[in-house]
Design an enzyme around this catalytic site. Structure first.
Site, PDB file in Angstrom:
ATOM      1  N   THR A 173      39.088  47.329  34.118  1.00 20.24           N
ATOM      2  CA  THR A 173      39.384  46.111  34.880  1.00 20.24           C
ATOM      3  C   THR A 173      40.839  45.637  34.761  1.00 20.24           C
ATOM      4  O   THR A 173      41.472  45.857  33.737  1.00 20.24           O
ATOM      5  CB  THR A 173      38.487  45.012  34.266  1.00 20.24           C
ATOM      6  OG1 THR A 173      37.186  45.520  34.164  1.00 20.24           O
ATOM      7  CG2 THR A 173      38.514  43.746  35.054  1.00 20.24           C
ATOM      8  N   VAL A 202      25.940  45.151  38.448  1.00 21.72           N
ATOM      9  CA  VAL A 202      26.978  44.119  38.394  1.00 21.72           C
ATOM     10  C   VAL A 202      27.474  44.023  36.956  1.00 21.72           C
ATOM     11  O   VAL A 202      26.671  43.993  36.020  1.00 21.72           O
ATOM     12  CB  VAL A 202      26.411  42.756  38.854  1.00 21.72           C
ATOM     13  CG1 VAL A 202      27.446  41.652  38.673  1.00 21.72           C
ATOM     14  CG2 VAL A 202      25.968  42.830  40.310  1.00 21.72           C
ATOM     15  N   ASP A 204      30.578  42.455  34.005  1.00 25.65           N
ATOM     16  CA  ASP A 204      31.039  41.173  33.458  1.00 25.65           C
ATOM     17  C   ASP A 204      32.046  40.453  34.347  1.00 25.65           C
ATOM     18  O   ASP A 204      32.187  39.228  34.263  1.00 25.65           O
ATOM     19  CB  ASP A 204      31.681  41.397  32.081  1.00 25.65           C
ATOM     20  CG  ASP A 204      32.864  42.348  32.162  1.00 25.65           C
ATOM     21  OD1 ASP A 204      32.673  43.492  32.626  1.00 25.65           O
ATOM     22  OD2 ASP A 204      33.979  41.951  31.787  1.00 25.65           O
TER      23      ASP A 204
HETATM   24  N1  GLY Z   1      34.540  45.507  32.703  1.00 24.63           N
HETATM   25  C1  GLY Z   1      34.228  45.985  33.951  1.00 24.63           C
HETATM   26  C2  GLY Z   1      32.855  46.410  34.140  1.00 24.63           C
HETATM   27  O1  GLY Z   1      32.190  46.805  33.199  1.00 24.63           O
HETATM   28  O2  GLY Z   1      32.380  46.377  35.235  1.00 24.63           O
END
Ligand code: GLY
Length: 304
Positions: A173, A202, A204
């Site tokens: 991310t 979905v 975090d």
């Molecule tokens: N941190 C991004 C995800 O796991 O979707």
């Protein structure tokens, strides 16, 4: 020194060559400068969105143009923002090139917090957002290699068995935290999610308190395996630590330790910024390229 904006390109493995480091550094600097340009006239929300748009458009991180694919070979992205006690997020979107712009629309123009899936894509079209051009060649090649290995009967480790080490050579991310001239904090993230995730999953980055959180004490953002960040309520806890008087470095250290003890290393990274402009970035992966810019316009890049 008061930091006004910090960004990251995701926690993950070391890049393979020097050229990649230079590209990462340049893009982070560009994102910081673009966000800082807005500092003079805009809000912390403007700064976070401007910086994340640069990161989404760069194609070198797992967000926006550079998004990875799910187990069906399709892109599906999550993004979220928090500002002035409100949050706006989108989950599992395929249409927009810049999911962060759609998250902003949800925050500012709806009474909701999260809009998901096909309805969110429809909304993106309706408000005239640019379409995503589809997965990059390098993402498609990575996906084809996995399919070939599966067809040969080879065992392919899931990211959840092997952590980020296996799959994310260039990070996860992207995200940004900022504080504006009125002292209002904002946090935002955008992601293509975990490579080979189950369609519909979905992470975090769509959930306030997990991938992102901001209030009057501070702002925090997360990168890493979303399920672990969700189960820890990581960014909410980091901000709560700051509200209880912790400096950002102690707050992120405490919550990263909880994640590492529970789920192991190579799983997560965080950035926190408090209302005094103190910043900290910490990760349990090989690297997390991140950086910040001060109110005087001085840039620092770390984590690579
Ligand atoms: N941190 C991004 C995800 O796991 O979707």
């Amino acid at each position: 020194m008061k930091v006004v904006l910090a960004v990251h390109g995701g926690a993950g493995r070391r890049a393979v060559n020097q050229e990649t480091y230079v590209t990462i550094k340049n893009v982070l600097e560009q994102a910081l400068l673009e966000g800082f340009r807005v500092y003079k006239s805009g809000s912390s929300l403007d700064m976070v969105v401007a910086a994340i748009e640069v990161l989404e458009n760069s194609g070198i991180f797992n967000a926006g143009i550079g998004s990875t694919v799910d187990a069906s070979g399709s892109i599906s992205m999550d993004a979220g923002l928090m500002f002035r006690g409100k949050a706006g997020a989108v989950a599992c979107v395929r249409y927009p090139k810049n999911p962060i712009k759609l998250a902003r629309f949800v925050l500012e123009r709806t009474e909701h917090v999260i809009i998901a899936g096909g309805a969110a894509d429809k909304l993106a079209r309706k408000i005239g957002l640019e379409p995503h051009p589809g997965p990059l060649q390098r993402v498609l090649e990575l996906y084809s290699n996995v399919i070939i290995r599966l067809r040969r009967g080879e065992r392919v480790e899931s990211p959840f068995q092997k952590s980020l080490e296996t799959w994310l050579s260039l990070g996860d991310t992207v995200g940004a935290v900022s504080i504006d001239r009125d002292g209002i904090l904002a946090a935002g993230v955008s992601t293509g999610g975990v490579f080979l995730k189950m369609p519909g999953r979905v992470g975090d980055s769509a959930i306030p308190g997990a991938g992102f959180y901001a209030n009057e004490c501070g702002a925090a953002i997360a990168t890493g395996i979303g399920e672990y960040i969700l189960l820890t309520h990581a960014t909410l806890k980091i901000v709560e630590e700051m509200c209880n008087g912790a400096i950002p470095s102690d707050a992120v250290k405490k919550i990263l330790n909880i994640v590492t003890n529970r789920f192991g290393s190579n799983t997560a990274g965080f950035i926190a910024l408090d209302n005094k402009g103190r910043v900290a970035g910490l990760y349990n992966t090989e690297m997390m390229p991140w950086g910040y810019i001060s109110e005087e316009g001085n840039v620092k890049i770390l984590g690579i």
